[in-house]
Scaffold this motif. Structure first.
Motif, mmCIF file in Angstrom:
data_model
loop_
_atom_site.group_PDB
_atom_site.id
_atom_site.type_symbol
_atom_site.label_atom_id
_atom_site.label_comp_id
_atom_site.label_asym_id
_atom_site.label_seq_id
_atom_site.Cartn_x
_atom_site.Cartn_y
_atom_site.Cartn_z
ATOM 1 N N MET A 11 24.756 -18.134 -8.214
ATOM 2 C CA MET A 11 23.506 -18.141 -8.936
ATOM 3 C C MET A 11 22.313 -17.877 -8.007
ATOM 4 N N LEU A 12 22.373 -18.463 -6.821
ATOM 5 C CA LEU A 12 21.307 -18.269 -5.847
ATOM 6 C C LEU A 12 21.217 -16.802 -5.417
ATOM 7 N N ILE A 13 22.363 -16.158 -5.291
ATOM 8 C CA ILE A 13 22.388 -14.737 -4.910
ATOM 9 C C ILE A 13 21.742 -13.891 -6.008
ATOM 10 N N LEU A 14 22.010 -14.225 -7.255
ATOM 11 C CA LEU A 14 21.426 -13.484 -8.378
ATOM 12 C C LEU A 14 19.904 -13.618 -8.389
ATOM 13 N N ILE A 15 19.401 -14.810 -8.131
ATOM 14 C CA ILE A 15 17.955 -15.034 -8.071
ATOM 15 C C ILE A 15 17.345 -14.254 -6.909
ATOM 16 N N ALA A 16 18.013 -14.263 -5.764
ATOM 17 C CA ALA A 16 17.521 -13.520 -4.598
ATOM 18 C C ALA A 16 17.501 -12.017 -4.871
ATOM 19 N N LEU A 17 18.538 -11.491 -5.506
ATOM 20 C CA LEU A 17 18.583 -10.063 -5.828
ATOM 21 C C LEU A 17 17.506 -9.688 -6.840
ATOM 22 N N THR A 18 17.283 -10.562 -7.805
ATOM 23 C CA THR A 18 16.228 -10.307 -8.784
ATOM 24 C C THR A 18 14.859 -10.288 -8.101
ATOM 25 N N GLY A 19 14.629 -11.239 -7.203
ATOM 26 C CA GLY A 19 13.381 -11.271 -6.451
ATOM 27 C C GLY A 19 13.181 -10.021 -5.615
ATOM 28 N N LEU A 20 14.238 -9.569 -4.950
ATOM 29 C CA LEU A 20 14.158 -8.332 -4.153
ATOM 30 C C LEU A 20 13.850 -7.130 -5.034
ATOM 31 N N PHE A 21 14.473 -7.066 -6.201
ATOM 32 C CA PHE A 21 14.222 -5.958 -7.118
ATOM 33 C C PHE A 21 12.764 -5.944 -7.566
ATOM 34 N N VAL A 22 12.234 -7.100 -7.917
ATOM 35 C CA VAL A 22 10.839 -7.198 -8.353
ATOM 36 C C VAL A 22 9.902 -6.770 -7.226
ATOM 37 N N MET A 23 10.153 -7.221 -6.010
ATOM 38 C CA MET A 23 9.318 -6.829 -4.866
ATOM 39 C C MET A 23 9.402 -5.331 -4.620
ATOM 40 N N TRP A 24 10.601 -4.741 -4.712
ATOM 41 C CA TRP A 24 10.775 -3.294 -4.536
ATOM 42 C C TRP A 24 10.001 -2.532 -5.609
ATOM 43 N N PHE A 25 10.088 -3.008 -6.862
ATOM 44 C CA PHE A 25 9.399 -2.353 -7.968
ATOM 45 C C PHE A 25 7.891 -2.368 -7.758
ATOM 46 N N ILE A 26 7.362 -3.511 -7.377
ATOM 47 C CA ILE A 26 5.918 -3.622 -7.129
ATOM 48 C C ILE A 26 5.502 -2.735 -5.967
ATOM 49 N N TYR A 27 6.287 -2.699 -4.909
ATOM 50 C CA TYR A 27 5.983 -1.851 -3.755
ATOM 51 C C TYR A 27 5.961 -0.376 -4.164
ATOM 52 N N ARG A 28 6.973 0.072 -4.896
ATOM 53 C CA ARG A 28 7.050 1.470 -5.306
ATOM 54 C C ARG A 28 5.892 1.860 -6.225
ATOM 55 N N ARG A 29 5.476 0.934 -7.051
ATOM 56 C CA ARG A 29 4.440 1.230 -8.033
ATOM 57 C C ARG A 29 3.052 1.333 -7.399
ATOM 58 N N PHE A 30 2.778 0.488 -6.401
ATOM 59 C CA PHE A 30 1.427 0.415 -5.856
ATOM 60 C C PHE A 30 1.285 0.930 -4.433
ATOM 61 N N SER A 31 2.355 1.340 -3.797
ATOM 62 C CA SER A 31 2.243 1.836 -2.430
ATOM 63 C C SER A 31 1.618 3.229 -2.416
ATOM 64 N N PRO A 32 0.906 3.577 -1.359
ATOM 65 C CA PRO A 32 0.296 4.907 -1.284
ATOM 66 C C PRO A 32 1.354 6.003 -1.178
ATOM 67 N N LEU A 33 1.019 7.158 -1.664
ATOM 68 C CA LEU A 33 1.920 8.300 -1.651
ATOM 69 C C LEU A 33 1.449 9.282 -0.589
ATOM 70 N N LYS A 34 2.361 9.712 0.278
ATOM 71 C CA LYS A 34 2.002 10.695 1.304
ATOM 72 C C LYS A 34 1.588 11.995 0.628
ATOM 73 N N ASN A 35 0.661 12.681 1.232
ATOM 74 C CA ASN A 35 0.134 13.963 0.753
ATOM 75 C C ASN A 35 -0.723 13.837 -0.496
ATOM 76 N N LEU A 36 -1.061 12.625 -0.913
ATOM 77 C CA LEU A 36 -1.975 12.444 -2.033
ATOM 78 C C LEU A 36 -3.277 11.855 -1.488
ATOM 79 N N THR A 37 -4.349 12.623 -1.644
ATOM 80 C CA THR A 37 -5.653 12.197 -1.151
ATOM 81 C C THR A 37 -6.515 11.752 -2.324
#
Length: 119
Positions: free
Chosen positions: A1-27
């Motif tokens: 169960m702890l592994i599932l919570i950790a994986l869910t947390g990692l997925f959420v952090m990855w999703f937030i990073y991908r959504r709001f991180s800057p994109l190269k070559n975009l000014t």
């Protein structure tokens, strides 16, 4: 169960990073700076990725309207990978999504307007 919570947390952090991180070559350009020389190349094409109804209400003369949903399929009818493109949109997310689509097809000079009132 702890592994599932950790994986869910990692997925959420990855999703937030991908959504709001800057994109190269975009000014990001301020709307007020668009009239200044040298901010974007004079030969840039203006791409408006809003829906056609919003485009008809208010748009920049000479801009190309391809909605974000159609962009992956119709980009090559009006644009070429060596073009410099100014992306106009009604949201940060759509601008970034359009830039990702164009970058995937080889575009390297991409600009978008920050804090625009009417595209």
């Amino acid at each position: 169960m702890l592994i599932l919570i950790a994986l869910t947390g990692l997925f959420v952090m990855w999703f937030i990073y991908r959504r709001f991180s800057p994109l190269k070559n975009l000014t990001y350009v301020d709307e007020k700076a668009l009239n200044e020389k040298g901010v974007i190349p004079d030969s840039s094409k203006i791409l408006d990725v809003r829906d056609s109804t919003d485009y008809e209400k208010c748009h920049v003369d000479g801009s190309i309207n391809i909605s974000i949903g159609r962009l992956p399929y119709l980009w090559n009818k009006e644009l070429a990978p060596n073009d410099s493109v100014l992306i106009l949109s009604d949201s940060f997310y759509k601008s970034k999504k359009a830039a990702k689509i164009l970058k995937k097809h080889g575009f390297s000079q991409l600009f978008t307007v920050r804090n625009q009132q009417c595209a």
